[in-house]
Scaffold this active site. Structure first.
Site, PDB file in Angstrom:
ATOM      1  N   PRO A 161       0.693  -1.231  -0.118  1.00 20.37           N
ATOM      2  CG  PRO A 161      -0.132  -0.655   2.367  1.00 20.37           C
ATOM      3  CD  PRO A 161       0.358  -2.055   1.475  1.00 20.37           C
ATOM      4  CG  ASN A 162      -0.041   3.786   1.324  1.00 20.76           C
ATOM      5  OD1 ASN A 162      -1.472   5.000   0.517  1.00 20.76           O
ATOM      6  ND2 ASN A 162      -0.449   3.519   2.766  1.00 20.76           N
ATOM      7  NE  ARG A 179       2.981   7.130   2.381  1.00 18.85           N
ATOM      8  CZ  ARG A 179       3.747   6.375   3.072  1.00 18.85           C
ATOM      9  NH1 ARG A 179       4.136   5.470   2.205  1.00 18.85           N
ATOM     10  NH2 ARG A 179       2.809   6.501   4.368  1.00 18.85           N
ATOM     11  CE1 TYR A 181       8.979   4.682   2.169  1.00 17.01           C
ATOM     12  CE2 TYR A 181       6.719   6.945   2.596  1.00 17.01           C
ATOM     13  CZ  TYR A 181       7.551   5.852   2.843  1.00 17.01           C
ATOM     14  OH  TYR A 181       7.051   4.948   4.501  1.00 17.01           O
ATOM     15  CG  ASN A 186       8.663  -2.176   0.144  1.00 17.53           C
ATOM     16  OD1 ASN A 186       8.094  -2.351   1.338  1.00 17.53           O
ATOM     17  ND2 ASN A 186       8.791  -0.473  -0.737  1.00 17.53           N
ATOM     18  CB  ALA A 226       1.182   0.222   5.816  1.00 18.20           C
ATOM     19  CG  ASP A 228      -0.719 -16.942   7.843  1.00 18.26           C
ATOM     20  OD1 ASP A 228       0.309 -17.376   9.137  1.00 18.26           O
ATOM     21  OD2 ASP A 228      -2.054 -17.000   8.300  1.00 18.26           O
ATOM     22  CD  GLU A 287      10.708  -7.507   5.394  1.00 18.51           C
ATOM     23  OE1 GLU A 287       9.745  -6.941   5.794  1.00 18.51           O
ATOM     24  OE2 GLU A 287      11.221  -8.148   6.099  1.00 18.51           O
ATOM     25  CG  HIS A 324      11.265  -2.483   4.534  1.00 24.37           C
ATOM     26  ND1 HIS A 324       9.574  -2.409   4.098  1.00 24.37           N
ATOM     27  CD2 HIS A 324      11.219  -4.050   4.840  1.00 24.37           C
ATOM     28  CE1 HIS A 324       8.828  -3.519   4.845  1.00 24.37           C
ATOM     29  NE2 HIS A 324      10.042  -3.988   5.468  1.00 24.37           N
ATOM     30  CB  ILE A 325      11.999   2.564  -0.517  1.00 21.94           C
ATOM     31  CG1 ILE A 325      12.093   1.628  -1.558  1.00 21.94           C
ATOM     32  CG2 ILE A 325      13.049   3.930  -0.827  1.00 21.94           C
ATOM     33  CD1 ILE A 325      10.350   2.516  -2.156  1.00 21.94           C
ATOM     34  CB  SER A 326      11.943   4.437   4.917  1.00 25.58           C
ATOM     35  OG  SER A 326      11.559   3.775   5.248  1.00 25.58           O
ATOM     36  NE  ARG A 373       9.889   5.939   8.088  1.00 31.61           N
ATOM     37  CZ  ARG A 373       8.562   5.759   7.182  1.00 31.61           C
ATOM     38  NH1 ARG A 373       9.037   5.234   6.183  1.00 31.61           N
ATOM     39  NH2 ARG A 373       7.422   7.079   7.252  1.00 31.61           N
TER      40      ARG A 373
END
Length: 148
Positions: free
Chosen positions: A12-13, A20, A25, A76, A79, A89, A103, A105-107, A112
């Protein structure tokens, strides 16, 4: 044999990249990420498909499809990282099938807000890359290519 297929799944997002929180990001958008992943995939002999959804059920279905099609995943979860036991799962089915799930993550979530520091995906993932911007996706694709 052709290029190994890899699916890059964004939660999401992330369709709002470039708009954003660019201080977190960056200024590049999802289309730039898609272009970079195609370029990196070509260099690494991978056929990369980049997807994004704000819909948890759709992301879960993409994990199921990866298992059914024996496709490694760069994920990624955005949230969904922090609370989606349904996605966890589904992601565990990827690794249980012997497929890589990286996995990304950009940040760096650990640097954070406190709620971002917990991942229900990390314990399931083959590995986690965080805090390197879009370069993290390249690192994930390199890891998958090296495992072939």
């Amino acid at each position: 044999m052709g290029a190994e297929r890899v699916v890059v799944v964004n939660g999401p997002n992330l369709g709002r990249l470039g708009v954003r929180d660019p201080e977190v990001y960056g200024h590049d958008d999802l289309e730039k990420l898609r272009s970079l992943c195609d370029e990196w995939g070509n260099e690494l002999g991978l056929d990369v498909e980049v997807r994004q959804s704000d819909d948890e059920a759709e992301v879960i279905h993409w994990m199921h499809r990866a298992v059914d099609e024996s496709t490694p995943v760069v994920l990624n979860p955005a949230a969904f990282t922090h609370y989606s036991y349904g996605l966890a799962d589904a992601a565990s089915q990827v690794t249980d099938a012997g497929l890589m799930l990286v996995e990304v993550h950009i940040s760096n979530p650990a640097a954070r807000e406190a709620f971002r520091r917990r991942s229900v995906i990390s314990p399931i993932a083959t590995g986690t890359i965080a805090g390197f911007g879009f370069t993290g996706y390249r690192l994930a694709l390199e890891a998958i290519a090296a495992k072939r």
